[in-house]
Scaffold this motif. Structure first.
Motif, mmCIF file in Angstrom:
data_model
loop_
_atom_site.group_PDB
_atom_site.id
_atom_site.type_symbol
_atom_site.label_atom_id
_atom_site.label_comp_id
_atom_site.label_asym_id
_atom_site.label_seq_id
_atom_site.Cartn_x
_atom_site.Cartn_y
_atom_site.Cartn_z
ATOM 1 N N GLY A 127 0.830 -1.203 0.000
ATOM 2 C CA GLY A 127 0.000 0.000 0.000
ATOM 3 C C GLY A 127 0.863 1.252 0.000
ATOM 4 O O GLY A 127 0.621 2.196 -0.754
ATOM 5 N N HIS A 128 1.907 1.236 0.820
ATOM 6 C CA HIS A 128 2.810 2.375 0.925
ATOM 7 C C HIS A 128 3.485 2.648 -0.430
ATOM 8 O O HIS A 128 3.518 3.788 -0.901
ATOM 9 C CB HIS A 128 3.855 2.096 2.015
ATOM 10 C CG HIS A 128 4.873 3.172 2.173
ATOM 11 N ND1 HIS A 128 4.792 4.148 3.146
ATOM 12 C CD2 HIS A 128 6.006 3.446 1.479
ATOM 13 C CE1 HIS A 128 5.824 4.968 3.035
ATOM 14 N NE2 HIS A 128 6.584 4.562 2.034
ATOM 15 N N GLU A 129 4.011 1.596 -1.047
ATOM 16 C CA GLU A 129 4.721 1.776 -2.316
ATOM 17 C C GLU A 129 3.773 2.214 -3.430
ATOM 18 O O GLU A 129 4.105 3.096 -4.228
ATOM 19 C CB GLU A 129 5.458 0.489 -2.706
ATOM 20 C CG GLU A 129 6.600 0.115 -1.761
ATOM 21 C CD GLU A 129 7.598 1.252 -1.566
ATOM 22 O OE1 GLU A 129 7.970 1.916 -2.549
ATOM 23 O OE2 GLU A 129 8.001 1.499 -0.411
ATOM 24 N N VAL A 130 2.595 1.606 -3.473
ATOM 25 C CA VAL A 130 1.607 1.983 -4.488
ATOM 26 C C VAL A 130 1.205 3.451 -4.294
ATOM 27 O O VAL A 130 1.026 4.202 -5.258
ATOM 28 C CB VAL A 130 0.376 1.040 -4.442
ATOM 29 C CG1 VAL A 130 -0.803 1.618 -5.219
ATOM 30 C CG2 VAL A 130 0.748 -0.339 -4.994
ATOM 31 N N ALA A 131 1.112 3.881 -3.025
ATOM 32 C CA ALA A 131 0.730 5.273 -2.752
ATOM 33 C C ALA A 131 1.781 6.254 -3.282
ATOM 34 O O ALA A 131 1.441 7.337 -3.761
ATOM 35 C CB ALA A 131 0.513 5.475 -1.256
ATOM 36 N N HIS A 132 3.063 5.886 -3.220
ATOM 37 C CA HIS A 132 4.090 6.749 -3.818
ATOM 38 C C HIS A 132 3.792 6.933 -5.315
ATOM 39 O O HIS A 132 3.914 8.028 -5.852
ATOM 40 C CB HIS A 132 5.485 6.117 -3.694
ATOM 41 C CG HIS A 132 6.183 6.383 -2.384
ATOM 42 N ND1 HIS A 132 6.342 7.642 -1.860
ATOM 43 C CD2 HIS A 132 6.804 5.539 -1.518
ATOM 44 C CE1 HIS A 132 7.018 7.557 -0.708
ATOM 45 N NE2 HIS A 132 7.308 6.291 -0.466
ATOM 46 N N ALA A 133 3.411 5.837 -5.965
ATOM 47 C CA ALA A 133 3.152 5.904 -7.417
ATOM 48 C C ALA A 133 1.880 6.687 -7.729
ATOM 49 O O ALA A 133 1.888 7.576 -8.584
ATOM 50 C CB ALA A 133 3.067 4.497 -8.005
ATOM 51 N N PRO A 187 16.511 9.384 -0.525
ATOM 52 C CA PRO A 187 15.357 9.241 0.380
ATOM 53 C C PRO A 187 14.194 10.115 -0.070
ATOM 54 O O PRO A 187 14.399 11.222 -0.559
ATOM 55 C CB PRO A 187 15.896 9.739 1.727
ATOM 56 C CG PRO A 187 17.359 9.857 1.578
ATOM 57 C CD PRO A 187 17.654 10.010 0.109
ATOM 58 N N PHE A 188 13.001 9.599 0.057
ATOM 59 C CA PHE A 188 11.832 10.429 -0.194
ATOM 60 C C PHE A 188 11.768 11.465 0.927
ATOM 61 O O PHE A 188 12.274 11.237 2.024
ATOM 62 C CB PHE A 188 10.560 9.582 -0.172
ATOM 63 C CG PHE A 188 10.308 8.824 -1.449
ATOM 64 C CD1 PHE A 188 9.721 9.448 -2.534
ATOM 65 C CD2 PHE A 188 10.669 7.494 -1.567
ATOM 66 C CE1 PHE A 188 9.491 8.751 -3.716
ATOM 67 C CE2 PHE A 188 10.437 6.790 -2.745
ATOM 68 C CZ PHE A 188 9.850 7.427 -3.823
ATOM 69 N N SER A 189 11.156 12.599 0.639
ATOM 70 C CA SER A 189 11.054 13.641 1.660
ATOM 71 C C SER A 189 10.099 13.166 2.755
ATOM 72 O O SER A 189 9.299 12.254 2.545
ATOM 73 C CB SER A 189 10.509 14.920 1.036
ATOM 74 O OG SER A 189 9.162 14.714 0.648
ATOM 75 N N HIS A 192 6.554 13.328 1.517
ATOM 76 C CA HIS A 192 6.158 12.206 0.659
ATOM 77 C C HIS A 192 5.947 10.938 1.480
ATOM 78 O O HIS A 192 5.031 10.158 1.227
ATOM 79 C CB HIS A 192 7.229 11.942 -0.408
ATOM 80 C CG HIS A 192 7.182 12.912 -1.547
ATOM 81 N ND1 HIS A 192 8.076 12.872 -2.599
ATOM 82 C CD2 HIS A 192 6.347 13.948 -1.796
ATOM 83 C CE1 HIS A 192 7.781 13.838 -3.450
ATOM 84 N NE2 HIS A 192 6.756 14.507 -2.990
ATOM 85 N N GLU A 193 6.830 10.742 2.461
ATOM 86 C CA GLU A 193 6.724 9.537 3.277
ATOM 87 C C GLU A 193 5.440 9.522 4.100
ATOM 88 O O GLU A 193 4.751 8.507 4.165
ATOM 89 C CB GLU A 193 7.946 9.411 4.186
ATOM 90 C CG GLU A 193 9.174 8.887 3.462
ATOM 91 C CD GLU A 193 8.895 7.602 2.715
ATOM 92 O OE1 GLU A 193 8.212 6.723 3.265
ATOM 93 O OE2 GLU A 193 9.326 7.475 1.576
ATOM 94 N N SER A 194 5.123 10.652 4.741
ATOM 95 C CA SER A 194 3.890 10.716 5.537
ATOM 96 C C SER A 194 2.681 10.484 4.647
ATOM 97 O O SER A 194 1.739 9.789 5.024
ATOM 98 C CB SER A 194 3.740 12.082 6.201
ATOM 99 O OG SER A 194 4.826 12.309 7.036
ATOM 100 N N THR A 234 15.913 4.689 2.988
ATOM 101 C CA THR A 234 14.983 5.603 2.314
ATOM 102 C C THR A 234 13.716 5.817 3.139
ATOM 103 O O THR A 234 12.881 6.630 2.781
ATOM 104 C CB THR A 234 14.571 5.047 0.933
ATOM 105 O OG1 THR A 234 14.176 3.689 1.092
ATOM 106 C CG2 THR A 234 15.709 5.153 -0.044
ATOM 107 N N HIS A 235 13.565 5.064 4.195
ATOM 108 C CA HIS A 235 12.363 5.183 5.030
ATOM 109 C C HIS A 235 12.764 5.342 6.486
ATOM 110 O O HIS A 235 12.605 4.418 7.277
ATOM 111 C CB HIS A 235 11.472 3.949 4.848
ATOM 112 C CG HIS A 235 10.886 3.873 3.477
ATOM 113 N ND1 HIS A 235 11.565 3.372 2.396
ATOM 114 C CD2 HIS A 235 9.681 4.268 3.006
ATOM 115 C CE1 HIS A 235 10.796 3.463 1.327
ATOM 116 N NE2 HIS A 235 9.651 4.006 1.666
ATOM 117 N N PRO A 236 13.303 6.508 6.816
ATOM 118 C CA PRO A 236 13.845 6.700 8.164
ATOM 119 C C PRO A 236 12.770 6.829 9.248
ATOM 120 O O PRO A 236 11.591 6.946 8.926
ATOM 121 C CB PRO A 236 14.632 8.007 8.032
ATOM 122 C CG PRO A 236 14.032 8.719 6.889
ATOM 123 C CD PRO A 236 13.440 7.696 5.967
HETATM 124 ZN ZN LIG Z 1 8.264 5.424 1.066
#
Ligand SMILES: [Zn+2]
Length: 266
Positions: A127-133, A187-189, A192-194, A234-236
């Motif tokens: 879900g997390h990865e798909v949400a980035h896309a 790393p994503f910002s 973007h991560e939230s 990339t996911h701190p």
């Molecule tokens: Zn991420």
């Protein structure tokens, strides 16, 4: 320091003026260079997918590979996006990572499966990865900084990965979130991560998975500590994520329940 080329500044200014769109699920305004259209990004996603997955043996028909496919189909449906979805499990026990490229090209490396622990955990990462896309984070990253310079320099050759120098290719792959195997992890910002955490959790709930798997997953990540796997570079801040996700669960579950009851199809 290299001077920023003038065409870059002009195009960047044009982008600021013309390409502010919003992320559907959060309403956040996002930046995108005008020529990084969906079809362009999907093309690039397909190229990067071939490039990265070609380096590994793709597992098919195993229990785990079937699970990745099953979770992928459910999360894809929950996202409501009409992509050319693909789901691959890569035989790489030492790579703790997963990604979804623009256009729905997804890969899991076998190294991340023990941290996912079960199908619900896989659904949280998926879900997390798909949400980035779906949120266009790749295009947004390619519209900023060094990656934008390379994108602009590549416009004339159509940004064909095969025609790029290794260095340029790595920067573009890094912006898309698949730089692990070439050592360029951008790393994503935090923003973007939230966003990916929240939208990803929404997709997982919508697909019928247990949202409580999300904080548990990030707590397992936290235990792996610094200098750990690719995914953590990339996911701190996994402990803080776990806390925030735990707080988000009641509201998102209620909203998704209301959405399902209303039969809203977005
Ligand atoms: Zn991420």
């Amino acid at each position: 320091m290299k001077r920023v080329p003038r065409p870059f500044l002009l195009l960047f200014a044009a982008a600021l003026l013309t390409a502010c769109e919003t992320v559907e699920e959060t309403g956040r305004r996002r930046l995108r260079l005008p020529f990084l259209t969906d079809s362009y990004m999907n093309d690039l996603g397909a190229q990067a997918y071939q490039e990265e997955t070609g380096k590994y043996k793709v597992l098919r028909g195993t229990k785990e590979a079937q699970m990745i496919e099953r979770v992928g189909q459910r999360i894809a449906k929950a996202s409501g996006r009409d992509y050319q979805w693909e789901f691959k499990l890569l035989d790489a026990p030492n790579v703790v990572n997963a990604f979804c490229l623009p256009g729905g090209k997804i890969a899991f490396y076998t190294g991340i499966l023990p941290i996912c622990a079960n199908e619900d955990g896989v659904a949280i990462v998926m879900g997390h990865e798909v949400a980035h896309a779906t949120s266009g984070h790749g295009a947004e990253r390619m519209s900023q900084g060094l990656a934008a310079e390379i994108v602009l320099a590549g416009v004339s050759v159509g940004l064909d990965l095969g025609k790029m120098s290794t260095e340029k290719k790595e920067t573009v792959l890094g912006a898309l979130g698949v730089g692990a195997s070439v050592g360029v992890m951008l790393p994503f910002s935090r923003e973007h991560e939230s966003e990916a955490d929240e939208i990803g959790l929404r997709f997982a709930i919508r697909a019928g998975y247990d949202p409580n798997a999300a904080p548990l997953l990030w707590e397992r990540m936290a235990k792996m500590g610094d200098g750990g796997p690719e995914f953590l570079s990339t996911h701190p801040d996994p402990a803080r994520r776990a806390e925030r996700l735990r707080e988000l669960i009641p509201r998102l579950v209620a909203e998704e329940k209301a959405r399902a009851a209303g039969g809203a199809a977005r």
